[in-house]
Design an enzyme around this catalytic site. Sequence first.
Site, PDB file in Angstrom:
ATOM      1  CE  LYS A   1      -0.080   2.351   4.192  1.00 51.20           C
ATOM      2  NZ  LYS A   1       1.277   2.813   4.557  1.00 51.20           N
TER       3      LYS A   1
ATOM      4  CG  HIS B   1      -2.040  -0.975   1.147  1.00 50.60           C
ATOM      5  ND1 HIS B   1      -1.839  -2.325   1.072  1.00 50.60           N
ATOM      6  CD2 HIS B   1      -3.388  -0.794   1.107  1.00 50.60           C
ATOM      7  CE1 HIS B   1      -3.008  -2.952   1.006  1.00 50.60           C
ATOM      8  NE2 HIS B   1      -3.963  -2.038   1.020  1.00 50.60           N
TER       9      HIS B   1
ATOM     10  CB  ALA C   1     -11.783  -1.599   2.903  1.00 49.93           C
ATOM     11  CG  HIS C   2      -7.640  -1.242   0.100  1.00 57.08           C
ATOM     12  ND1 HIS C   2      -6.793  -2.322   0.115  1.00 57.08           N
ATOM     13  CD2 HIS C   2      -8.665  -1.611  -0.695  1.00 57.08           C
ATOM     14  CE1 HIS C   2      -7.277  -3.277  -0.643  1.00 57.08           C
ATOM     15  NE2 HIS C   2      -8.411  -2.879  -1.145  1.00 57.08           N
ATOM     16  CB  SER C   3      -8.958   2.448  -2.767  1.00 56.28           C
ATOM     17  OG  SER C   3      -7.554   2.245  -2.831  1.00 56.28           O
TER      18      SER C   3
END
Length: 297
Positions: free
Chosen positions: A191, A171, A213-215
């Site tokens: 992140k 990430h 969660a991410h994004s």
Amino acid sequence: MRITNETIKEGAGILLKESVGFEFLGPLDNNLSNTLGFIEDEKYLANLSSNKNISGVFVTKELSLKITDRTTTKIICDEPRYYFYLLFNYLAKKNYKKKPSLIHPSATIHPSAFISDYNVQIGENVVIGPHVAILSDVIVGNNCVVKAGTVLGCDDAEEKRTSRGLLHIFHDGMLIIGDQTEIGANCTIDKGFSYKNTVIGNGTKIANTAYIAHSVHVGNGCLICACKICGSAVIHDNVRINPGAVIKDQITVGEGAVVSIGSVVVRSVPANQKVTGNFAIEHKKFIYEHAKRMIDP
């Protein structure tokens, strides 16, 4: 960083005979010119042929014979997914930079909180509660509150299944939190990646124990209540997501929409619509169907 023969050799372990040069690494729907992607199934051939931004692909020898466009560079390998993400990790780690964290002097930070000493920015009048962990690559805007036990900036479980085992994806992106946002106790917000950061908008309230969660992109003025929002979902402005709801990855919840308690949302929700149920449908339809079953079981 330009992707050359040397880059591909160092990052993916593949030695190419012909000279290559790409500007970006990305999926087949990437909108950046001169991108290197990968293809592992012939059902995506149409995607490849329709996107002129893709200049080259990792591809198996068998599938390469079906790519008739002479301008596409074909990097032959036994498992395109594996080599693509191996190169992604190499580039992400090579390009990753560390800068000293910046904390505004007006911020109030509990002594038990942990803040990474690099790649964190904390704005004016921010309040950080007990046992909060702010990991690297996090920006917290002005006048925010982060309550006890929350963790910001985690890596998510982004694993690519290959014949060589699960490959963890590095990430290299950020978690960006807007101004006047309040994050409750024991929340976790991951992140993102360099091509899609995690973003929380201005004035949004995130209640205790929520997971993002991410994004994921969450808009302004949202109320996120003890729910789970999976990767790359887009939550527009002024949305309310009630406790126990789960939002599937890569879907959109439109502006002003409401997700009822305990709902499992697996497809995009239009603006100003309320959805209910598992799997979630429009609220009035859910009530009608439920009443119908009660009358005529």
